[in-house]
Design a protein around this motif. Structure first.
Motif: not given
Length: 585
Positions: A435-460
């Motif tokens: 499912l496309p949703k599964e792929i996106i969640q997998y990627a977002v989970q892997a990059i979330r920490f890096q986004a939080e460090q730069k205070q970048v908001k991830l919107e899906t």
């Protein structure tokens, strides 16, 4: 006088000489034959008649009168013939005397009277016959002398005329061929000079014949060529020939077409690759030729950037295709328009072999580097463990830098290994319905920490009704992670990044499109076509360091290997949208 007339006159002269010699020979031969015939007729026969009469007169001296009649008949016959063959001076008087004496003798013989009278008559007859014989003998000698003189004169005439004819003929043989050959030789030399572009060459034949006309025509041609050589058209043609020579000597295969797909030119390398000749290509409609030539059909139909594999020179060779559109220059009254295209096939076999060697080298080195890097990370972990010992703030800062560098090295070696696997064809894809949703969640989970460090908001933005795609979850998620990592790197702090997916249909397939949109600086239009090339980084002095230029190249390989497509949309100063699509399973 033209050459034909001169040849005719020359040959007529030789023919006249032959006729003269033949005529003189025939005339004098007939004359000698006639004189010999006269000797036989006039003199030799008289000698024969005289001999016969002498033999018959001897019978009359014998006492046998029975033989007289035959002897008289013989004598009369030969005497009558002699009377009919009077040809020499004095021969008539003597013959008549013989005739008178013979008539008197016949009267004395029959019947026989006085023997003394008979003997005197016979003596007179024999004396006359001997005179006849002597006259004819002298005539034969005289006529023989005349015939000999005639023969000598004939020989002299023939020698004189023959010598004259031979001299004239030799002069004709020696000079006349030169009259023909010399202008031809001079013409040949002049033609060679013209062939060597010496248009100053001229012919000068002082003759009012075809050679004179030929010289005039040649000189006129040379003048025209000289004018042509110094004209603008000649320079244009010379430049055209020079360009054709350059194209033919290029190592790349080149084919030129006009706006109607008519083949204008092809160099030697192109004809060898296509297995055709210039006559089969130049001036022909390209699609018609492509019907019977697979390579040309592929060149006309395919617009991909993948190298072409062609079996050439007994081995597989690789060629990079480049299509250059030729446009007419703009003028004040005309707009620019396409007037043709040039297809270039560059032989990249050597570079591909070097690239393969490079790939194997990178794979080997990357594999060997992973072990010491892992050891470094293990050592860093031990150094941070308080059970080993405490560290001061400066040492802690050094450990953080070492950790960042080791992470960067590990990431680079991982990307290099992935690239090597892709290029060597050893990458293993584990495709399944995802499912496309599964792929996106997998990627977002892997990059979330890096986004939080730069205070970048991830919107899906993921619709619930999206169908599953046939893909490798980890490889596809890695591509999204790469997109997100780049978006975070080039986005300002507290910015937003939008991850979206959507359903797309085409005439033959159905796709799900994945997109990552950032609002950073964007990409200059000059670099968008190269953004997915290996080791390429947008040249920007202010860009954030840390990229290797391999992530997007590996992403492209992962997506295309799964039957998808990847692209970027960006405007300078307005951010970028990186997207890829995968077929619905």
């Amino acid at each position: 006088m033209n050459i034909k007339t001169k040849l005719s006159l020359g040959l007529s002269f030789l023919f006249a000489v032959i006729l003269l010699l033949a005529g003189l020979g025939a005339y004098y031969a007939n004359r000698l034959a006639a004189e010999s015939k006269e000797v036989l007729k006039d003199n030799y026969e008289s000698l024969e008649y005289g001999k016969n009469m002498l033999q018959a007169s001897e019978v009359f001296l014998l006492a046998d009168t029975s033989a007289y009649p035959l002897a008289i008949k013989t004598f009369e016959t030969n005497l009558q013939r002699q009377l009919n063959n009077l040809t020499e001076v004095g021969e008539q008087e003597i013959t008549l005397s013989v005739n008178e004496n013979f008539d008197a003798l016949k009267k004395e013989l029959v019947p026989k009277k006085d023997q003394g009278t008979v003997n005197s008559l016979i003596a007179a007859i024999r004396q006359d016959v001997f005179q006849l014989t002597d006259i004819n003998m002298q005539a034969i000698v005289r006529k023989n002398n005349v015939a000999q003189k005639t023969a000598d004169r004939v020989i002299m005439y023939l020698v004189i005329i023959g010598t004259f004819s031979i001299l004239v003929t030799l002069t004709f043989i020696i000079n006349f061929p030169g009259y023909i050959a010399n202008p031809i030789r001079e013409l040949s030399e002049s033609i060679k000079q013209i062939a060597n572009r010496n248009y100053e060459q001229r012919l000068h034949f002082a003759a009012n014949d075809e050679f004179g006309e030929l010289a005039d025509a040649f000189n006129q041609m040379a003048r025209k060529l000289d004018e042509y050589e110094h004209s603008n058209l000649a320079r244009i043609m010379f430049e055209k020939r020079r360009i054709e020579t350059i194209i033919n000597n290029m190592s790349d295969a080149i084919i030129g077409l006009d706006e109607k797909n008519t083949i204008l030119f092809s160099n030697n390398e192109a004809t060898l690759l296509l297995g055709l000749t210039d006559a089969d290509l130049v001036g022909k409609y390209a699609p018609d030729v492509a019907l019977h030539n697979d390579l040309l059909r592929h060149l006309l139909s395919e617009n991909g950037q993948e190298p072409l594999k062609i079996f050439d020179d007994g081995k597989e060779s690789y060629f990079a295709k480049d299509v250059i559109g030729i446009k007419s220059p703009t003028t004040a009254t005309e707009t620019e328009k396409v007037i043709g295209q040039v297809i270039i096939l560059k032989n990249i076999t050597q570079f591909r072999e070097l690239d393969l060697a490079k790939t194997n080298f990178i794979a080997t080195i990357s594999h060997e580097l992973k072990t010491p890097i892992s050891s470094i990370k293990m050592s860093l972990k031990l150094l941070r463990d308080e059970r080993v010992g405490s560290v001061n703030p400066e040492q802690q800062k050094l450990l953080e830098h070492i950790t960042e560098d080791s992470d960067r090295l590990l990431r680079i070696t991982g990307e290099l290994l992935n690239l090597a696997q892709v290029e060597t064809g050893n990458i293993q894809l584990h495709c399944r319905q995802t499912l496309p949703k599964e792929i996106i969640q997998y990627a977002v989970q892997a990059i979330r920490f890096q986004a939080e460090q730069k205070q970048v908001k991830l919107e899906t933005n993921i619709p619930n009704e999206l169908p599953p795609v046939n893909s490798d979850l980890e490889k596809t998620a890695w591509v999204l992670v790469n997109f997100l990592s780049n978006a975070i790197r080039y986005s300002p702090e507290q910015a937003s990044i939008i991850i979206s997916a959507g359903y797309v249909t085409s005439a033959s397939n159905r796709f799900v499109r994945f997109s990552v949109q950032d609002f950073g600086r964007g990409i200059d239009a000059r670099y968008k076509d190269r953004i997915f090339d290996k080791f390429f980084q947008v040249p920007d002095a202010d860009s954030i360091k840390g990229g290797t230029g391999l992530g997007l190249a590996i992403s492209k390989e992962f997506i295309t290997a799964q039957g998808g497509a990847i692209w970027v949309e960006s405007e300078l100063g307005e951010g970028s949208v990186f997207s890829f699509s995968l077929p619905v399973g």
